[in-house]
Write a protein that holds these residues in place. Sequence first.
Motif, PDB file in Angstrom:
ATOM      1  N   GLY A   1      -7.121  11.295  -2.395  1.00  0.00           N
ATOM      2  CA  GLY A   1      -5.820  10.856  -2.863  1.00  0.00           C
ATOM      3  C   GLY A   1      -5.552   9.379  -2.621  1.00  0.00           C
ATOM      4  N   ASN A   2      -5.890   8.901  -1.430  1.00  0.00           N
ATOM      5  CA  ASN A   2      -5.624   7.492  -1.115  1.00  0.00           C
ATOM      6  C   ASN A   2      -6.506   6.553  -1.922  1.00  0.00           C
TER       7      ASN A   2
ATOM      8  N   LYS B   1      -6.996  13.269   1.869  1.00  0.00           N
ATOM      9  CA  LYS B   1      -6.542  11.897   2.109  1.00  0.00           C
ATOM     10  C   LYS B   1      -7.529  10.888   1.522  1.00  0.00           C
TER      11      LYS B   1
ATOM     12  N   ALA C   1      -0.985   9.482  -3.218  1.00  0.00           N
ATOM     13  CA  ALA C   1      -1.103   9.551  -1.760  1.00  0.00           C
ATOM     14  C   ALA C   1      -0.136  10.572  -1.177  1.00  0.00           C
ATOM     15  N   GLN C   2       1.081  10.664  -1.709  1.00  0.00           N
ATOM     16  CA  GLN C   2       2.067  11.622  -1.210  1.00  0.00           C
ATOM     17  C   GLN C   2       1.650  13.058  -1.519  1.00  0.00           C
TER      18      GLN C   2
ATOM     19  N   GLN D   1      -5.194   6.416  -5.354  1.00  0.00           N
ATOM     20  CA  GLN D   1      -4.002   5.573  -5.390  1.00  0.00           C
ATOM     21  C   GLN D   1      -4.357   4.079  -5.358  1.00  0.00           C
ATOM     22  N   SER D   2      -5.394   3.727  -4.578  1.00  0.00           N
ATOM     23  CA  SER D   2      -5.705   2.308  -4.381  1.00  0.00           C
ATOM     24  C   SER D   2      -6.622   1.724  -5.450  1.00  0.00           C
TER      25      SER D   2
ATOM     26  N   ASN E   1      -0.955  13.984   0.892  1.00  0.00           N
ATOM     27  CA  ASN E   1      -0.366  14.210   2.210  1.00  0.00           C
ATOM     28  C   ASN E   1       0.264  15.594   2.295  1.00  0.00           C
TER      29      ASN E   1
END
Length: 409
Positions: free
Chosen positions: A355-356, A352, A48-49, A359-360, A52
């Motif tokens: 990536g998010n 986003k 996520a970073q 991550q999830s 971002n």
Amino acid sequence: MDRKSFLKSGHMPSLISGFLYFDVSFMIWNLLGPLAVIIMNDYPMDAAQKANLVALPVLGGSVLRLVLGYLTDRFGPKRTGMIGMALTFIPLVWGWLAVSSLSQLYIVALMLGIAGASFAAALPLASRWYPPEYQGLAMGIAGAGNSGTVFATLFANRIAQHFGSWHVVFGIAIIPLLIVFLIFAFTAKDGPTQVAPRRLADYGRVLKQRDTWLFCLFYSVTFGGFVGMSNYLTIFFNTQYGLDPVRAADFTTLCVIAGSFFRPVGGWLADKLGGLRMLMLLYGVVAIMMACVSTLPPLALITVLLFIGMMGLGMGNGSVFQLVPLRFKHEVGIITGIVGAAGGLGGYILPKILGNLKQSVGSYTPGFLILSGIALLCIIVIFAFQGSWKRSWIGSGGKARGADAAVGS
């Protein structure tokens, strides 16, 4: 197309200047995309970073395009472009000499959006020199400056590894920016069809129109998809397939080339076949390719799929801006800023999403499926509204204002 007629119809030095300004700006705007996998050695980041970091320049460009769009109508594209380039030196110098933390790098990333805002000055510089029948080609040539992304993906990581520091890349990027600034200052000229300065209230009136929001949707997918993928693919290849920073950026370069160099082709074909017809075809291609990419096939196959998908996104950029001057003939600067901002938001949201979700849920599959669905939504919208567009773009007495070409009649 009559080549001599095209060359005589506008001002070639301004068209080339607009292209160069756009090109170097896109290179700078996309620096953090390939560099992210090297920067993470200094500043460890989760999925996520990293998303971002590469999304923040796109967000900055999205917001600042509205500002540059307003300045372009008030002061002209040449003066606005020079202001934009002058301000772009700030994040480059900071990234080169002063960044010492991830939080500072986030600020630099956001300020790189100044380069992304070049769109709002470079395209009107070209558009205002050319008649309607050459708008698609002229805007496509100027817009092909998104090929600057190729220089970022091809050289940024190599330079960083050669000098042992990613900071040096920011310093070296100052050189081509300075050269283009000088060329732009001495060769670009504002076109003969400059519009009267607009008030902020004029933006409000444009935003009240349905077509503004629909064009924003289209461009958030084509341009936003291209920019978002260009920034994120190096991370994707590095994370999903374990490629080292240079090889990951090289595979990204192959895909970016498709989106960059086929943009003028999209504009030219839109002039010949119709912008809406082209968009429906290209969104279909993108939807199919993204659905196939979601299966995460072997590296060679996924590269081919992304190459074709990026080609469709790049050609779609030219098609969208073949339509904009026809529908908003007297608000090109305003609508360029608004639609360009929407494209930037699309480029911000795409990393986003990928990536998010990575991550999830631990996989890129859901993200690519969502992107495929958004492309299908665009096809449905065009199919629903193309009839009313054709009727509204035909003037009194049945004289078309470029509408027949736009809808492919």
